[in-house]
Design a protein around this motif. Structure first.
Motif, PDB file in Angstrom:
ATOM      1  N   PHE A 122      35.780  38.448  48.461  1.00  9.36           N
ATOM      2  CA  PHE A 122      35.990  37.245  49.269  1.00  9.36           C
ATOM      3  C   PHE A 122      36.843  36.229  48.515  1.00  9.36           C
ATOM      4  CE2 PHE A 122      34.815  32.947  50.498  1.00  9.36           C
ATOM      5  CZ  PHE A 122      34.937  32.987  51.875  1.00  9.36           C
ATOM      6  N   GLN A 123      36.517  35.992  47.256  1.00  7.40           N
ATOM      7  CA  GLN A 123      37.263  34.992  46.503  1.00  7.40           C
ATOM      8  C   GLN A 123      38.684  35.460  46.196  1.00  7.40           C
ATOM      9  OE1 GLN A 123      35.303  33.110  43.261  1.00  7.40           O
ATOM     10  NE2 GLN A 123      33.486  32.617  44.457  1.00  7.40           N
ATOM     11  N   ALA A 124      38.868  36.765  45.995  1.00 14.12           N
ATOM     12  CA  ALA A 124      40.212  37.272  45.729  1.00 14.12           C
ATOM     13  C   ALA A 124      41.112  37.131  46.951  1.00 14.12           C
ATOM     14  CB  ALA A 124      40.144  38.743  45.299  1.00 14.12           C
ATOM     15  N   LEU A 125      40.561  37.397  48.138  1.00 14.62           N
ATOM     16  CA  LEU A 125      41.371  37.382  49.354  1.00 14.62           C
ATOM     17  C   LEU A 125      41.594  35.979  49.903  1.00 14.62           C
ATOM     18  CD1 LEU A 125      39.898  40.457  51.286  1.00 14.62           C
ATOM     19  CD2 LEU A 125      42.080  40.317  50.054  1.00 14.62           C
ATOM     20  N   LEU A 126      40.573  35.135  49.852  1.00 15.45           N
ATOM     21  CA  LEU A 126      40.650  33.840  50.510  1.00 15.45           C
ATOM     22  C   LEU A 126      40.899  32.671  49.563  1.00 15.45           C
ATOM     23  CD1 LEU A 126      37.805  34.197  53.168  1.00 15.45           C
ATOM     24  CD2 LEU A 126      40.241  34.747  53.381  1.00 15.45           C
ATOM     25  N   LEU A 127      40.525  32.827  48.293  1.00 14.21           N
ATOM     26  CA  LEU A 127      40.655  31.709  47.361  1.00 14.21           C
ATOM     27  C   LEU A 127      41.604  31.999  46.216  1.00 14.21           C
ATOM     28  CD1 LEU A 127      36.882  30.710  47.130  1.00 14.21           C
ATOM     29  CD2 LEU A 127      38.634  29.781  48.644  1.00 14.21           C
ATOM     30  N   ALA A 128      42.174  33.195  46.186  1.00 11.11           N
ATOM     31  CA  ALA A 128      43.103  33.592  45.123  1.00 11.11           C
ATOM     32  C   ALA A 128      42.466  33.518  43.741  1.00 11.11           C
ATOM     33  CB  ALA A 128      44.364  32.741  45.158  1.00 11.11           C
ATOM     34  N   HIS A 129      41.164  33.785  43.672  1.00  8.72           N
ATOM     35  CA  HIS A 129      40.461  33.872  42.394  1.00  8.72           C
ATOM     36  C   HIS A 129      40.243  35.343  42.086  1.00  8.72           C
ATOM     37  CE1 HIS A 129      38.589  29.685  43.324  1.00  8.72           C
ATOM     38  NE2 HIS A 129      39.829  29.603  42.904  1.00  8.72           N
ATOM     39  N   GLY A 130      40.826  35.825  41.007  1.00  8.06           N
ATOM     40  CA  GLY A 130      40.760  37.246  40.723  1.00  8.06           C
ATOM     41  C   GLY A 130      41.869  37.968  41.462  1.00  8.06           C
ATOM     42  N   GLY A 131      41.656  39.220  41.780  1.00  7.28           N
ATOM     43  CA  GLY A 131      42.680  39.983  42.478  1.00  7.28           C
ATOM     44  C   GLY A 131      42.178  41.328  42.922  1.00  7.28           C
ATOM     45  N   LEU A 132      43.002  42.047  43.655  1.00 10.17           N
ATOM     46  CA  LEU A 132      42.613  43.356  44.162  1.00 10.17           C
ATOM     47  C   LEU A 132      42.785  44.445  43.101  1.00 10.17           C
ATOM     48  CD1 LEU A 132      44.062  43.211  47.785  1.00 10.17           C
ATOM     49  CD2 LEU A 132      41.725  42.750  47.011  1.00 10.17           C
ATOM     50  N   THR A 133      43.875  44.387  42.340  1.00  8.91           N
ATOM     51  CA  THR A 133      44.076  45.404  41.312  1.00  8.91           C
ATOM     52  C   THR A 133      43.031  45.289  40.207  1.00  8.91           C
ATOM     53  OG1 THR A 133      45.634  44.014  40.080  1.00  8.91           O
ATOM     54  CG2 THR A 133      46.551  45.481  41.765  1.00  8.91           C
ATOM     55  N   THR A 134      42.594  44.086  39.931  1.00 12.40           N
ATOM     56  CA  THR A 134      41.587  43.876  38.889  1.00 12.40           C
ATOM     57  C   THR A 134      40.166  43.803  39.437  1.00 12.40           C
ATOM     58  OG1 THR A 134      41.936  41.475  39.044  1.00 12.40           O
ATOM     59  CG2 THR A 134      43.216  42.681  37.387  1.00 12.40           C
ATOM     60  N   LEU A 135      39.996  44.061  40.720  1.00 11.79           N
ATOM     61  CA  LEU A 135      38.658  43.984  41.318  1.00 11.79           C
ATOM     62  C   LEU A 135      37.710  44.991  40.686  1.00 11.79           C
ATOM     63  CD1 LEU A 135      36.780  42.782  43.471  1.00 11.79           C
ATOM     64  CD2 LEU A 135      37.649  44.494  45.074  1.00 11.79           C
ATOM     65  N   GLY A 136      38.202  46.183  40.382  1.00 12.56           N
ATOM     66  CA  GLY A 136      37.349  47.176  39.753  1.00 12.56           C
ATOM     67  C   GLY A 136      36.819  46.710  38.413  1.00 12.56           C
ATOM     68  N   ALA A 137      37.696  46.116  37.592  1.00  9.32           N
ATOM     69  CA  ALA A 137      37.276  45.617  36.281  1.00  9.32           C
ATOM     70  C   ALA A 137      36.320  44.439  36.419  1.00  9.32           C
ATOM     71  CB  ALA A 137      38.505  45.209  35.464  1.00  9.32           C
ATOM     72  N   ASN A 138      36.651  43.497  37.294  1.00  9.11           N
ATOM     73  CA  ASN A 138      35.792  42.330  37.495  1.00  9.11           C
ATOM     74  C   ASN A 138      34.434  42.718  38.054  1.00  9.11           C
ATOM     75  OD1 ASN A 138      37.723  40.515  36.567  1.00  9.11           O
ATOM     76  ND2 ASN A 138      38.647  40.277  38.585  1.00  9.11           N
ATOM     77  N   ALA A 139      34.435  43.642  39.019  1.00 13.81           N
ATOM     78  CA  ALA A 139      33.179  44.082  39.616  1.00 13.81           C
ATOM     79  C   ALA A 139      32.337  44.864  38.612  1.00 13.81           C
ATOM     80  CB  ALA A 139      33.449  44.933  40.857  1.00 13.81           C
ATOM     81  N   PHE A 140      32.988  45.641  37.754  1.00 14.07           N
ATOM     82  CA  PHE A 140      32.219  46.403  36.768  1.00 14.07           C
ATOM     83  C   PHE A 140      31.496  45.464  35.811  1.00 14.07           C
ATOM     84  CE2 PHE A 140      31.444  48.947  32.999  1.00 14.07           C
ATOM     85  CZ  PHE A 140      30.976  50.136  33.547  1.00 14.07           C
ATOM     86  N   SER A 141      32.151  44.395  35.408  1.00 12.33           N
ATOM     87  CA  SER A 141      31.516  43.472  34.463  1.00 12.33           C
ATOM     88  C   SER A 141      30.463  42.604  35.138  1.00 12.33           C
ATOM     89  CB  SER A 141      32.577  42.592  33.797  1.00 12.33           C
ATOM     90  OG  SER A 141      33.262  41.810  34.762  1.00 12.33           O
ATOM     91  N   MET A 142      30.780  42.045  36.308  1.00 14.56           N
ATOM     92  CA  MET A 142      29.872  41.100  36.947  1.00 14.56           C
ATOM     93  C   MET A 142      28.858  41.759  37.878  1.00 14.56           C
ATOM     94  SD  MET A 142      30.786  37.706  39.186  1.00 14.56           S
ATOM     95  CE  MET A 142      30.061  37.675  40.826  1.00 14.56           C
TER      96      MET A 142
END
Length: 250
Positions: A122-142
């Motif tokens: 949600f934040q990557a798509l609507l708020l430009a926080h994070g991104g789609l290519t890095t979603l896997g890395a961000n999701a793995f950590s958080m």
């Protein structure tokens, strides 16, 4: 008693709108395009199995116990709000609470993987926080490392006879810190130091994160205890439907 739950969800949504919609030059965890594509792909592949298991677990939970929908909304709103409060940290990243420990204690780490991923998407798509290519890395950590650390530590604390409040506090705090330890490791693997390698880069990233993340993690632990006590006092009936998944009061 659903009114207290509704009140908490509404309050979380209000705070989220007030704080999360403010512009920020920093991305949530690792920003879009910051990781080399090879590492972005690796973290996607590591993350996806946990996500699919989480989807199956959540689907089963919703079918067996539809009463928990409001609690799911509460856990999601809690994660939204805390993860929206960002403090600029390492270049290309940010420091903030995560909120994943609370949901992991309610529903288990796999369900929290889905909730955490939804927050990041949600934040990557609507708020430009994070991104789609890095979603896997961000999701793995958080959404993977944080919830599993929280749940595992909580179970260990209970087996050691530590009090409920202290167990909740430690689980939420360490879920936050574990997320940023993992993020530091991800950044170190992608950008090793020219002289000290991955280990040296990890120490640099982790030390910079620690300046803001340690006090944030302590604050998140305390806030999680407050919300948990509120639920235990006013909405114990809703918590009872999770009895088969909970180890808190045993």
């Amino acid at each position: 008693m659903k009114k207290p739950l509704f009140w908490i969800v509404s309050m979380c949504a209000t705070v989220y709108i007030l704080f999360a919609l403010s512009p920020s030059a920093y991305a949530m965890h690792i920003m879009e395009g910051f990781l080399p594509w090879q590492w972005a792909l690796i973290w996607w592949l590591l993350f996806l199995p946990f996500f699919f298991i989480g989807l199956r677990t959540m689907t089963h939970l919703m079918k067996q116990k539809p009463e928990v929908k409001l609690l799911l909304a509460l856990a999601t709103a809690f994660t939204f709000v805390l993860s929206a409060l960002k403090i600029p940290s390492v270049t290309g990243s940010s420091s903030h609470p995560t909120g994943t420990g609370f949901g992991a204690l309610l529903f288990g780490p796999f369900v929290m993987t889905v909730i955490g991923t939804a927050v990041l998407l949600f934040q990557a798509l609507l708020l430009a926080h994070g991104g789609l290519t890095t979603l896997g890395a961000n999701a793995f950590s958080m959404a993977v490392v944080g919830p599993f650390v929280a749940y595992g530590l909580f179970v260990l604390c209970k087996k050691c006879g530590i009090s409920l409040r202290m167990s909740v506090f430690l689980a939420a705090m360490m879920a936050d810190l574990a997320t940023y330890v993992m993020t530091s490791f991800q950044l170190a693997l992608a950008f090793p130091d020219v002289t000290s390698g991955v280990w040296g880069a990890f120490l640099k990233f982790a030390s910079i994160f620690a300046v803001t993340q340690v006090p944030l993690a302590i604050t998140e632990g305390l806030l999680t205890v407050v919300v948990w006590n509120f639920l235990h006092t006013y909405s114990e009936r809703e918590l009872d439907v999770l009895e088969e998944r909970r180890v808190f009061f045993k």
